[in-house]
Design an enzyme around this catalytic site. Structure first.
Site, PDB file in Angstrom:
ATOM      1  N   LYS A  13      34.976  87.935  43.379  1.00 13.11           N
ATOM      2  CA  LYS A  13      36.333  88.461  43.117  1.00 13.11           C
ATOM      3  C   LYS A  13      37.203  88.375  44.368  1.00 13.11           C
ATOM      4  CE  LYS A  13      34.803  92.574  42.044  1.00 13.11           C
ATOM      5  NZ  LYS A  13      33.355  92.369  42.304  1.00 13.11           N
ATOM      6  N   ARG A  88      37.393 100.002  37.423  1.00  9.71           N
ATOM      7  CA  ARG A  88      35.930  99.939  37.401  1.00  9.71           C
ATOM      8  C   ARG A  88      35.333 100.904  36.379  1.00  9.71           C
ATOM      9  NH1 ARG A  88      35.044  97.802  42.903  1.00  9.71           N
ATOM     10  NH2 ARG A  88      32.844  97.433  43.245  1.00  9.71           N
ATOM     11  N   ARG A 127      26.383  88.012  52.661  1.00 10.62           N
ATOM     12  CA  ARG A 127      27.839  88.095  52.843  1.00 10.62           C
ATOM     13  C   ARG A 127      28.227  88.651  54.218  1.00 10.62           C
ATOM     14  NH1 ARG A 127      31.356  91.132  48.383  1.00 10.62           N
ATOM     15  NH2 ARG A 127      29.816  92.785  48.605  1.00 10.62           N
ATOM     16  N   ARG A 161      28.929  94.617  55.724  1.00 12.38           N
ATOM     17  CA  ARG A 161      29.149  95.950  55.158  1.00 12.38           C
ATOM     18  C   ARG A 161      27.856  96.748  55.127  1.00 12.38           C
ATOM     19  NH1 ARG A 161      32.337  94.528  49.698  1.00 12.38           N
ATOM     20  NH2 ARG A 161      31.069  96.296  49.044  1.00 12.38           N
ATOM     21  N   ARG A 172      24.214  99.433  43.008  1.00 13.13           N
ATOM     22  CA  ARG A 172      25.574  99.022  42.642  1.00 13.13           C
ATOM     23  C   ARG A 172      25.588  98.226  41.342  1.00 13.13           C
ATOM     24  NH1 ARG A 172      26.922  96.274  48.075  1.00 13.13           N
ATOM     25  NH2 ARG A 172      28.786  95.513  47.053  1.00 13.13           N
TER      26      ARG A 172
HETATM   27  P1  ADP Z   1      33.032  90.235  45.284  1.00  8.17           P
HETATM   28  O1  ADP Z   1      34.398  90.477  45.874  1.00  8.17           O
HETATM   29  O2  ADP Z   1      33.080  89.971  43.804  1.00  8.17           O
HETATM   30  O3  ADP Z   1      32.056  91.332  45.619  1.00  8.17           O
HETATM   31  P2  ADP Z   1      32.857  88.045  47.251  1.00  8.17           P
HETATM   32  O4  ADP Z   1      34.089  87.258  46.967  1.00  8.17           O
HETATM   33  O5  ADP Z   1      32.837  88.890  48.462  1.00  8.17           O
HETATM   34  O6  ADP Z   1      32.449  88.906  45.947  1.00  8.17           O
HETATM   35  O7  ADP Z   1      31.641  87.008  47.308  1.00  8.17           O
HETATM   36  C1  ADP Z   1      30.302  87.435  47.610  1.00  8.17           C
HETATM   37  C2  ADP Z   1      29.635  86.399  48.535  1.00  8.17           C
HETATM   38  O8  ADP Z   1      29.397  85.200  47.805  1.00  8.17           O
HETATM   39  C3  ADP Z   1      30.471  86.006  49.736  1.00  8.17           C
HETATM   40  O9  ADP Z   1      29.599  85.867  50.857  1.00  8.17           O
HETATM   41  C4  ADP Z   1      31.096  84.668  49.356  1.00  8.17           C
HETATM   42  O10 ADP Z   1      31.226  83.836  50.502  1.00  8.17           O
HETATM   43  C5  ADP Z   1      30.087  84.079  48.380  1.00  8.17           C
HETATM   44  N1  ADP Z   1      30.699  83.364  47.248  1.00  8.17           N
HETATM   45  C6  ADP Z   1      31.828  83.699  46.574  1.00  8.17           C
HETATM   46  N2  ADP Z   1      32.056  82.830  45.554  1.00  8.17           N
HETATM   47  C7  ADP Z   1      31.051  81.930  45.591  1.00  8.17           C
HETATM   48  C8  ADP Z   1      30.719  80.771  44.784  1.00  8.17           C
HETATM   49  N3  ADP Z   1      31.468  80.401  43.741  1.00  8.17           N
HETATM   50  N4  ADP Z   1      29.604  80.089  45.122  1.00  8.17           N
HETATM   51  C9  ADP Z   1      28.829  80.472  46.174  1.00  8.17           C
HETATM   52  N5  ADP Z   1      29.076  81.541  46.958  1.00  8.17           N
HETATM   53  C10 ADP Z   1      30.174  82.268  46.672  1.00  8.17           C
HETATM   54  P1  ADP Z   2      31.996  94.780  45.570  1.00  7.43           P
HETATM   55  O1  ADP Z   2      33.056  93.861  45.088  1.00  7.43           O
HETATM   56  O2  ADP Z   2      30.974  94.136  46.427  1.00  7.43           O
HETATM   57  O3  ADP Z   2      31.372  95.592  44.495  1.00  7.43           O
HETATM   58  P2  ADP Z   2      34.087  96.558  46.648  1.00  7.43           P
HETATM   59  O4  ADP Z   2      34.552  96.191  47.995  1.00  7.43           O
HETATM   60  O5  ADP Z   2      34.957  96.241  45.493  1.00  7.43           O
HETATM   61  O6  ADP Z   2      32.638  95.911  46.499  1.00  7.43           O
HETATM   62  O7  ADP Z   2      33.753  98.105  46.586  1.00  7.43           O
HETATM   63  C1  ADP Z   2      32.918  98.732  47.541  1.00  7.43           C
HETATM   64  C2  ADP Z   2      32.669 100.181  47.146  1.00  7.43           C
HETATM   65  O8  ADP Z   2      33.924 100.895  47.155  1.00  7.43           O
HETATM   66  C3  ADP Z   2      32.102 100.399  45.753  1.00  7.43           C
HETATM   67  O9  ADP Z   2      30.698 100.276  45.699  1.00  7.43           O
HETATM   68  C4  ADP Z   2      32.594 101.817  45.450  1.00  7.43           C
HETATM   69  O10 ADP Z   2      31.812 102.788  46.121  1.00  7.43           O
HETATM   70  C5  ADP Z   2      33.987 101.816  46.088  1.00  7.43           C
HETATM   71  N1  ADP Z   2      35.032 101.378  45.134  1.00  7.43           N
HETATM   72  C6  ADP Z   2      35.806 100.261  45.232  1.00  7.43           C
HETATM   73  N2  ADP Z   2      36.649 100.172  44.193  1.00  7.43           N
HETATM   74  C7  ADP Z   2      36.415 101.266  43.419  1.00  7.43           C
HETATM   75  C8  ADP Z   2      36.945 101.739  42.177  1.00  7.43           C
HETATM   76  N3  ADP Z   2      37.908 101.063  41.513  1.00  7.43           N
HETATM   77  N4  ADP Z   2      36.464 102.902  41.687  1.00  7.43           N
HETATM   78  C9  ADP Z   2      35.499 103.602  42.328  1.00  7.43           C
HETATM   79  N5  ADP Z   2      34.940 103.203  43.481  1.00  7.43           N
HETATM   80  C10 ADP Z   2      35.382 102.048  44.021  1.00  7.43           C
END
Ligand code: ADP
Ligand code: ADP
Ligand code: ZN
Length: 223
Positions: A13, A88, A127, A161, A172
């Site tokens: 995302k 979420r 990541r 992180r 998660r």
């Molecule tokens: P999210 O915001 O949904 O938690 P991220 O965008 O941070 O996910 O992506 C998670 C990890 O996967 C990052 O280290 C990113 O570089 C990698 N990543 C994201 N999209 C892809 C993809 N299409 N193929 C391979 N690796 C990816």
């Molecule tokens: P990822 O995309 O890897 O799940 P985020 O960066 O979106 O991680 O979120 C990290 C953490 O921040 C979540 O695990 C949660 O604890 C909190 N968080 C983020 N967005 C929300 C939301 N919309 N509602 C509740 N908690 C949230």
């Protein structure tokens, strides 16, 4: 254009939101980034959120809805925004509908990114982020062109992180399936949902989302 990127942790995302934000010149609204900034700043919200985030749980609807309500009211959101990590829960989705309603705005599309669970665990474990500009990388899947140097800003300091570890990832994912996955049904029933194959390479995922947005801008409804 008001877009929601929906998907489990590690689906990509944030990666896609950054690319789309640059291409369309609309902001990426990441509640995760905003909460991490609050934790770093040591604000009242940050103090409440810290332990919950570290354990992989969800911060309260009240807090995140408040954050988003403030953020979408800012001037740079006038032409739209990309929501990354919000809503979420069904409660957050209902609050967003209400908020957009009062602003006479509507959702353009909700894009669900599907990625296999094993892949999510690998993505999260590898990541890391540029400490200077926030660009995202992965140990194996998305390395910077020059090792140890950010492609975007040439920064050389990177962070991981505290919640990106093998134990917390499973917590998660459980929270995702319990609280967030029902939103796929919610937005399908509202006629807003499109799905992309999040297992594809980053550039292909972007193209798939752009194709959905093109349908929207020509007035053809997302299917
Ligand atoms: P999210 O915001 O949904 O938690 P991220 O965008 O941070 O996910 O992506 C998670 C990890 O996967 C990052 O280290 C990113 O570089 C990698 N990543 C994201 N999209 C892809 C993809 N299409 N193929 C391979 N690796 C990816
Ligand atoms: P990822 O995309 O890897 O799940 P985020 O960066 O979106 O991680 O979120 C990290 C953490 O921040 C979540 O695990 C949660 O604890 C909190 N968080 C983020 N967005 C929300 C939301 N919309 N509602 C509740 N908690 C949230
Ligand atoms: Zn950088």
């Amino acid at each position: 254009m008001n877009l929601i990127l929906l998907g489990p942790p590690g689906a990509g995302k944030g990666t896609q939101a950054k690319l789309l934000s640059e291409a369309h010149r609309i902001p990426q609204l990441s509640t995760g980034d905003m909460l991490r900034a609050a934790v770093k700043a040591g604000s009242a919200i940050g103090k409440q959120a810290k332990a919950v985030m570290e354990s992989g749980g969800l911060v309260s609807d009240e807090i995140v809805i408040g954050i988003i309500a403030d953020r979408v009211s800012q001037a740079d959101c006038i032409n739209g925004f990309i929501l990354d990590g919000f809503p979420r829960t069904l409660g957050q989705a209902a609050a967003l509908d209400k908020l957009l309603g009062t602003k006479k705005k509507d959702l353009s599309a909700v894009v669900a990114m599907s990625v296999q669970d094993e892949e999510l665990v690998k993505r999260i474990a590898g990541r890391y982020t540029c400490a200077t500009c926030g660009s995202g990388y992965h140990d194996d899947m998305q390395k910077p062109r020059k090792a140890g140097v950010c492609d975007k800003c040439a920064g050389t300091t990177f962070t991981r992180r505290p919640d990106d570890n093998a134990e917390t990832v499973r917590a998660r994912l459980m929270v995702y399936y319990r609280e967030t996955a029902p939103l796929i049904g919610y937005y399908f029933a509202k006629g807003k949902l499109s799905t992309v194959d999040g297992m594809a390479p980053i550039g292909d995922v972007t193209k798939a989302i752009e194709a959905i947005l093109a349908r929207f801008s020509t007035g053809i409804k997302a299917k």
